[in-house]
Design a protein around this motif. Structure first.
Motif, PDB file in Angstrom:
ATOM      1  N   ASN A   1       0.883  -1.063  -0.018  1.00  0.00           N
ATOM      2  CA  ASN A   1       0.172  -0.125  -0.101  1.00  0.00           C
ATOM      3  C   ASN A   1       0.860   1.299   0.020  1.00  0.00           C
ATOM      4  O   ASN A   1       1.171   1.680   1.138  1.00  0.00           O
ATOM      5  N   VAL A   2       1.192   1.848  -1.264  1.00  0.00           N
ATOM      6  CA  VAL A   2       2.412   2.779  -1.230  1.00  0.00           C
ATOM      7  C   VAL A   2       1.329   4.044  -1.726  1.00  0.00           C
ATOM      8  O   VAL A   2       0.368   3.945  -2.581  1.00  0.00           O
ATOM      9  N   TYR A   3       1.962   5.208  -1.318  1.00  0.00           N
ATOM     10  CA  TYR A   3       0.937   6.361  -1.710  1.00  0.00           C
ATOM     11  C   TYR A   3       1.907   7.735  -1.652  1.00  0.00           C
ATOM     12  O   TYR A   3       2.843   7.621  -0.968  1.00  0.00           O
ATOM     13  N   ASP A   4       1.297   8.732  -2.323  1.00  0.00           N
ATOM     14  CA  ASP A   4       2.248   9.956  -2.269  1.00  0.00           C
ATOM     15  C   ASP A   4       1.079  10.962  -2.331  1.00  0.00           C
ATOM     16  O   ASP A   4       0.055  10.804  -3.289  1.00  0.00           O
ATOM     17  N   MET A   5       1.128  12.182  -1.469  1.00  0.00           N
ATOM     18  CA  MET A   5      -0.007  13.239  -1.421  1.00  0.00           C
ATOM     19  C   MET A   5       0.820  14.389  -2.239  1.00  0.00           C
ATOM     20  O   MET A   5       1.967  14.675  -1.664  1.00  0.00           O
ATOM     21  N   VAL A   6      -0.121  15.120  -2.739  1.00  0.00           N
ATOM     22  CA  VAL A   6       0.332  16.582  -3.428  1.00  0.00           C
ATOM     23  C   VAL A   6       0.199  17.612  -2.407  1.00  0.00           C
ATOM     24  O   VAL A   6      -0.603  17.520  -1.532  1.00  0.00           O
TER      25      VAL A   6
ATOM     26  N   ALA B   1     -23.545   0.561  21.015  1.00  0.00           N
ATOM     27  CA  ALA B   1     -23.243   0.459  19.790  1.00  0.00           C
ATOM     28  C   ALA B   1     -21.689   0.159  19.903  1.00  0.00           C
ATOM     29  O   ALA B   1     -21.180   0.803  20.793  1.00  0.00           O
ATOM     30  N   ARG B   2     -20.994  -0.200  18.674  1.00  0.00           N
ATOM     31  CA  ARG B   2     -19.511  -0.040  18.666  1.00  0.00           C
ATOM     32  C   ARG B   2     -18.833   0.680  17.667  1.00  0.00           C
ATOM     33  O   ARG B   2     -19.512   0.689  16.502  1.00  0.00           O
ATOM     34  N   MET B   3     -17.699   1.355  17.871  1.00  0.00           N
ATOM     35  CA  MET B   3     -17.049   2.052  16.853  1.00  0.00           C
ATOM     36  C   MET B   3     -15.925   1.338  16.324  1.00  0.00           C
ATOM     37  O   MET B   3     -15.251   0.641  17.162  1.00  0.00           O
ATOM     38  N   PHE B   4     -15.855   1.370  15.219  1.00  0.00           N
ATOM     39  CA  PHE B   4     -14.361   0.693  14.474  1.00  0.00           C
ATOM     40  C   PHE B   4     -13.725   1.793  13.681  1.00  0.00           C
ATOM     41  O   PHE B   4     -14.239   2.545  12.867  1.00  0.00           O
ATOM     42  N   VAL B   5     -12.434   1.829  13.854  1.00  0.00           N
ATOM     43  CA  VAL B   5     -11.347   2.722  13.181  1.00  0.00           C
ATOM     44  C   VAL B   5     -10.565   1.979  12.431  1.00  0.00           C
ATOM     45  O   VAL B   5      -9.720   1.323  13.008  1.00  0.00           O
ATOM     46  N   PRO B   6     -10.304   1.793  11.142  1.00  0.00           N
ATOM     47  CA  PRO B   6      -9.413   1.267  10.372  1.00  0.00           C
ATOM     48  C   PRO B   6      -7.787   2.014  10.822  1.00  0.00           C
ATOM     49  O   PRO B   6      -7.882   2.937  11.105  1.00  0.00           O
ATOM     50  N   PRO B   7      -6.684   1.095  10.600  1.00  0.00           N
ATOM     51  CA  PRO B   7      -5.580   1.786  10.694  1.00  0.00           C
ATOM     52  C   PRO B   7      -5.288   3.038  10.000  1.00  0.00           C
ATOM     53  O   PRO B   7      -6.051   3.061   8.769  1.00  0.00           O
ATOM     54  N   ALA B   8      -4.403   3.935  10.288  1.00  0.00           N
ATOM     55  CA  ALA B   8      -4.566   5.275   9.667  1.00  0.00           C
ATOM     56  C   ALA B   8      -3.973   5.056   8.134  1.00  0.00           C
ATOM     57  O   ALA B   8      -4.898   5.958   7.349  1.00  0.00           O
ATOM     58  N   GLU B   9      -3.292   4.417   7.622  1.00  0.00           N
ATOM     59  CA  GLU B   9      -2.856   4.354   6.348  1.00  0.00           C
ATOM     60  C   GLU B   9      -3.966   3.505   5.610  1.00  0.00           C
ATOM     61  O   GLU B   9      -3.892   3.777   4.119  1.00  0.00           O
TER      62      GLU B   9
END
Ligand code: AMP
Ligand code: MG
Length: 353
Positions: free
Chosen positions: A54-59, A301-309
């Motif tokens: 999972n590679v990425y680059d942001m302007v 209820a439950r909250m879910f947060v994926p890893p930041a990337e």
């Protein structure tokens, strides 16, 4: 896995990641290319939703907002080395890729066309099928894949988008959204116009921890929808009048995130779901996570947060959604891969669910 050389990527590069270094590939392998806005990314996932790369680059524009043409040029320059980098990180040869997926919309026209062209060229050169993926749906699907959420309401909060999405009667439907700018853009604009750089979200989050006085800002919830431009104008005025940046940052977060919690909670009650999933770059914010978590707990209820990337725009989410679509029998001809700047979440027939 050794340190990765990301030096040939632009100044906003994040480290390329592989959760599982060089695993034996499981079943279908999908390579996904993301490029709806400021970020170009390439991800490779397998059928078990293992993110092999999972590679990425942001302007990061030095001044002003993102210019679509400039962002597209950035993506055009990086997309090929990123495809190679992703294959390297995953430890696979490009010819081992079974499906090529790309972000078909919604987003900025020049950016979308650039990554669609790259995806078509790759698919043709390795003789693999191609699937166009809805970017908003991809945020939700990757969250379901990597967390325990099964049928959540998604609060999708990014730079350009702010939507509350849930699955109902065969489709992902938008239950509420911003009527003007995305919450991330609002944070970015406030930081930029007060001379604090880009991206604004993390800058305001840090500043807010030093603030504490809640200043009056317009709380604008209309039915299931929210609006942020009035809040932005009022926040800029407070700052101009001499209020501390930290206090304004604190107040923006408190008010904007409360608005988001209110519409998310209403959607959860309406569709009777007891899971809430966060997605988009703003989902990284600890205060937002804390407020949504509190709201969820209050209603059992439950909250879910994926890893930041996997929260920000990334190729892995496109790859995973493309893989789900392909396995469910979705096939696209090259003509079907025309991009759609205004691709609506509820236009997608979620045949894989
Ligand atoms: P995305 O468009 O999903 O890639 O996310 C980019 C947006 O997320 C930008 O508007 C950032 O300012 C915002 N963002 C990133 N990190 C944070 C954070 N910690 N708090 C709030 N916003 C953030
Ligand atoms: Mg996004």
């Amino acid at each position: 896995m050794g340190a990765l050389d990301t030096s040939k990527f632009g100044n906003g590069s994040e480290v390329a990641r592989a959760y599982i270094p060089r695993p034996p590939s499981a079943g279908v392998l999908c390579l996904g290319i993301e490029g709806t806005a400021h970020t170009v990314g390439v991800g490779i996932v397998d059928e078990k939703a293992r993110v092999l790369a999972n590679v990425y680059d942001m302007v990061r524009p030095e001044k002003g907002g993102i210019h679509p043409r400039e962002a597209a040029n950035h993506h055009a320059e990086l997309v090929v080395p990123m495809i190679r980098k992703a294959a390297d990180v995953a430890g696979v040869a490009l010819r081992d890729v079974d499906v090529v997926a790309f972000s078909q919309g919604p987003g900025l026209g020049p950016c979308l066309r650039t990554v669609a062209t790259a995806a078509r060229a790759l698919a043709l050169s390795i003789d693999a099928p191609i699937v166009g993926v809805n970017h908003c749906v991809a945020h939700l699907e990757i969250g379901r894949a990597v967390t325990d959420a099964e049928d959540p309401v998604l609060l999708y909060v990014s730079g350009g988008n702010t939507q509350v999405i849930a699955f109902a009667r065969g489709r992902y439907r938008v239950f509420g959204e911003t009527l003007d700018i995305g919450v991330g853009n609002m944070l970015d604009k406030f930081a930029r116009e007060t001379g604090h750089g880009f991206p604004g979200g993390p800058i305001l989050e840090r500043a807010a921890t030093e603030g504490g006085s809640l200043l009056p800002l317009p709380y604008s919830v209309k039915g299931m929808d929210v609006a942020f431009s009035g809040l932005l104008t009022a926040a800029l005025q407070l700052h101009r009048k001499g209020e501390r940046f930290e206090d304004v940052a604190f107040s923006i977060q408190e008010v904007a995130f409360a608005m988001l919690c209110e519409v998310t909670e209403r959607a959860m009650a309406h569709v009777e779901k007891d899971e809430v999933l966060l997605g988009g770059g703003v989902a990284r914010n600890q205060r937002l996570q804390g407020m949504v978590d509190r709201m969820a707990r209050d209603r059992d209820a439950r909250m879910f947060v994926p890893p930041a990337e996997l929260c920000i725009d990334n190729g892995a989410m496109i790859a995973w959604t493309g893989l789900l679509m392909h396995k469910a029998g979705v096939r696209m001809s090259v003509e079907d891969t025309v991009v759609d700047q205004r691709f609506r979440t509820d236009e997608v027939d979620a045949v894989w669910r």
